[in-house]
Design a protein around this motif. Sequence first.
Motif, short mmCIF file in Angstrom:
data_model
loop_
_atom_site.label_atom_id
_atom_site.label_comp_id
_atom_site.label_asym_id
_atom_site.label_seq_id
_atom_site.Cartn_x
_atom_site.Cartn_y
_atom_site.Cartn_z
N HIS A 74 46.36 33.77 32.33
CA HIS A 74 45.44 34.31 31.32
C HIS A 74 44.04 33.95 31.76
O HIS A 74 43.63 32.79 31.67
CB HIS A 74 45.78 33.77 29.93
N TYR A 75 43.36 34.95 32.29
CA TYR A 75 42.01 34.75 32.81
C TYR A 75 41.05 35.13 31.69
O TYR A 75 40.75 36.31 31.50
CB TYR A 75 41.77 35.65 34.03
N PHE A 76 40.58 34.13 30.96
CA PHE A 76 39.74 34.49 29.81
C PHE A 76 38.39 35.02 30.28
O PHE A 76 37.71 34.42 31.10
CB PHE A 76 39.54 33.30 28.86
N TYR A 98 37.73 34.00 39.00
CA TYR A 98 39.01 34.68 39.14
C TYR A 98 38.97 35.53 40.40
O TYR A 98 38.31 36.57 40.43
CB TYR A 98 39.28 35.57 37.92
N GLU A 99 39.64 35.05 41.42
CA GLU A 99 39.57 35.73 42.71
C GLU A 99 40.99 36.08 43.16
O GLU A 99 41.86 35.21 43.17
CB GLU A 99 38.91 34.81 43.72
N VAL A 100 41.18 37.33 43.52
CA VAL A 100 42.52 37.82 43.87
C VAL A 100 42.47 38.43 45.27
O VAL A 100 41.49 39.08 45.63
CB VAL A 100 42.97 38.89 42.84
N ARG A 101 43.53 38.21 46.05
CA ARG A 101 43.66 38.93 47.32
C ARG A 101 44.97 39.69 47.29
O ARG A 101 45.92 39.29 46.62
CB ARG A 101 43.67 37.96 48.50
N PRO A 123 40.50 41.21 50.11
CA PRO A 123 39.90 41.03 48.79
C PRO A 123 40.33 42.17 47.88
O PRO A 123 40.38 43.33 48.31
CB PRO A 123 38.39 41.11 49.05
N PHE A 124 40.71 41.85 46.64
CA PHE A 124 41.11 42.88 45.68
C PHE A 124 40.52 42.50 44.34
O PHE A 124 40.59 41.34 43.97
CB PHE A 124 42.65 42.96 45.59
N TYR A 127 37.63 39.21 40.09
CA TYR A 127 38.63 40.20 39.68
C TYR A 127 38.09 41.14 38.61
O TYR A 127 38.43 42.31 38.57
CB TYR A 127 39.90 39.48 39.16
N VAL A 128 37.24 40.59 37.73
CA VAL A 128 36.74 41.39 36.60
C VAL A 128 35.22 41.28 36.51
O VAL A 128 34.61 40.39 37.10
CB VAL A 128 37.38 40.91 35.27
N ASP A 129 34.64 42.21 35.75
CA ASP A 129 33.18 42.31 35.72
C ASP A 129 32.52 41.58 34.54
O ASP A 129 31.31 41.58 34.43
CB ASP A 129 32.78 43.80 35.59
#
Length: 387
Positions: A61-63, A85-88, A97-98, A185-187
């Motif tokens: 849960h990435y608040f 929040y960093e996703v690959r 990077p995604f 991951y999110v803006d």
Amino acid sequence: MLDDVDLLVCGAGPVGCVVAERAAAVLGWTVLVVDQRAHIAGNCFDSFHRTGVLIHNYGPHYFRTNDVGVLSYLSRFTEWIPAKYEVRSSVRGRLYPFPINLATLEQFYGTTLDPESGERLLRAARAAIPAPRNSEEFVLSRVGRELYEAFYLNYTLKQWGSHPRDLAPQVCGRIPVRLNRDCRYVDHRYQVMPRRGFTALFSKMLRHRKIRLLLDCPFREVRELVRPRRATVYTGPVDDYFGCSLGKLPYRSLKFEFVAHRAEYVQPCVQINYPNDFAYTRSVEIKHVTRQRHPETVVSYETPTATGEPFYPVPRPESSALYQRYRQLADEERARRNVYFCGRLAQYRYFNTDEAIKEALTCFQQIRQDCAPGRSPFASSSPTRAA
Ligand code: UDP
């Protein structure tokens, strides 16, 4: 028959906790919260693994939020730590990077790019679909077939058990595509984690002398025993409430496997997606964002399933149509018996955590307004209780 309850809340997840807290703190109502699970916080539940590492038991849960009102409300119950929040995404044996950004495009096409040349590259790759009707068309219109097949197609098939062309555009539309090097991951403007975790946050919310909590208690066991004086807030699956009388709504579920390692960290970032390999969709090392200092670490592997506890409403046209019929029953139930349906399962809609909190605050305002003296259909039966 329990008749000293003003508000009955079914579900001790984020929505149930918020409505209960508001009703007790603002209106002084006596609230009974029931949950069929053995813990509070719903799918936000986090706990300490046997190693002592804090894990998110039902997936990360990435608040994040843009809503200052939601953030300041929650800040009454927790301090925050900044989060990255960093996703690959693991494609053909390499980590990219995604969401897709300039660095992803450079790595994927083996070239060097700036925003202008990146835009030219995508323009040449994109399919001309001015009004995408589904997730496949949406992604093709943003990044073209090659990137769609590498990063989206198989992940979505695994996640939903459905082809992207059968899913609403918003499913893959949640993921931005960027022509810069922003690898978050999110803006959202605020990206933070509760300092002591989500369970601690929601347990503080429920700590009020007017709130009683019954765990391990399915709603069906209390619905005939408790006659709330004011209202009921139901956050469970809407089809269950009506005994699935119109048919079963489909839900996607998840299975989790937690693997401990004797190392501080084993992944380069919190989440790695595996669109094209394995049965699981992603591995999550939540320590990257809880920032817990611990010599060991735990990685969770998430495998989507068609059966099991309901997690995600399935955003397909036929399930939306069935939900609309349940929605009508829910509206009638609200008018007749002051039952409010709120949250992801009750409204059959995917909410991020901040959106769920916002829904709950709005639901509370609605209840407050509906139950104001002289307005409530229940006011005449309990004239001594003013809201
Ligand atoms: N998705 C994808 N590839 C990825 C990540 C996501 O195709 O590597 C698609 C997939 O259909 C997923 C949707 O985008 O359900 C939304 O992804 P998100 O990570 O927001 O899903 P959540 O974390 O909410 O499950």
